[in-house]
Design an enzyme around this catalytic site. Structure first.
Site, PDB file in Angstrom:
ATOM      1  N   ASP A 185       0.852  -1.178   0.000  1.00  0.00           N
ATOM      2  CA  ASP A 185       0.000   0.000   0.000  1.00  0.00           C
ATOM      3  C   ASP A 185       0.892   1.234   0.000  1.00  0.00           C
ATOM      4  OD1 ASP A 185      -2.661  -0.617  -0.268  1.00  0.00           O
ATOM      5  OD2 ASP A 185      -3.032  -0.856   1.859  1.00  0.00           O
ATOM      6  N   GLU A 213       2.360   6.722  -2.851  1.00  0.00           N
ATOM      7  CA  GLU A 213       2.055   8.004  -3.475  1.00  0.00           C
ATOM      8  C   GLU A 213       2.998   9.071  -2.923  1.00  0.00           C
ATOM      9  OE1 GLU A 213      -1.862   5.753  -3.003  1.00  0.00           O
ATOM     10  OE2 GLU A 213      -0.153   6.177  -1.714  1.00  0.00           O
ATOM     11  N   ASP A 256     -19.671   8.478  -7.389  1.00  0.00           N
ATOM     12  CA  ASP A 256     -18.939   9.190  -6.346  1.00  0.00           C
ATOM     13  C   ASP A 256     -17.978   8.223  -5.645  1.00  0.00           C
ATOM     14  OD1 ASP A 256     -21.064   7.734  -5.316  1.00  0.00           O
ATOM     15  OD2 ASP A 256     -21.523   9.193  -3.738  1.00  0.00           O
TER      16      ASP A 256
END
Length: 194
Positions: free
Chosen positions: A21, A24, A86
């Protein structure tokens, strides 16, 4: 140091692979000091994924930047346990198609049913039953089915529906995925196509 610890864990435990994970560049400290200067903060993500990919062909990452050449599974960002556009169920197919067009053929949808964080990170609220079943159905036609919410948390009918779609995935979809994966290795074609 980090890689040697993970490799040691693989040897001792027999783990085949890891799920990485993060990665970023948003997680970087504001004034990062790296061994080699990074003119583009996204270079961190590229290096992170290259490091993850060194652990074998079944590695899963959730961030990538210019890593299309690596045989990794790129997981869609976390999906919310909702129906709509969404960041819910309706975003799975557009996300799969977009990642394929961007050159990432080995995509993984997020967990079946979404992240179930509607009650906050520390309180799991099961998605509505019908949403969960529809999520199982759509995911059966993608390269991987991942569960964080078990079907038996609902009822026996959901368990049977899930079994039927897992069998469909294994017996019908997987041979097609493998066929298209071979083609992806040769020419970069997406596995999931319109």
């Amino acid at each position: 140091w980090y890689c040697s610890r993970l490799r040691g864990l693989q040897q001792v435990s027999g783990i085949d692979s890891f799920k990485f994970d993060a990665g970023e560049n948003t997680y970087l400290p504001p004034h990062l000091s790296a061994q080699k200067p990074m003119t583009n903060p996204s270079d961190f993500t590229t290096k992170y994924v290259e490091t993850a990919a060194s652990f074998g062909a079944m590695v899963e990452v959730r961030a990538a930047y210019r890593n299309q050449d690596l045989p990794i599974f790129l997981r869609m960002m976390d999906k919310d346990s909702r129906w709509g556009y969404d960041n819910g169920l309706r975003t799975i197919i557009p996300s799969a198609l977009t990642l394929g067009i961007l050159g990432y053929p080995y995509i993984l949808p997020d967990m079946i049913g979404g992240n179930a964080y509607e009650g906050g990170f520390h309180q799991t609220i099961l998605p509505e039953r019908e949403l969960y079943v529809r999520w199982v159905e759509v995911t059966a036609f993608l390269p991987s089915m991942q569960f964080s919410i078990a079907p038996w948390q609902y009822d026996e009918e959901v368990v049977q529906i899930t079994k039927r779609y897992v069998e469909l995935h294994e017996n019908f979809v997987t041979p097609l995925i493998l066929k298209y994966a071979e083609q992806a290795q040769k020419d970069g074609s997406p596995i999931i196509r319109p």
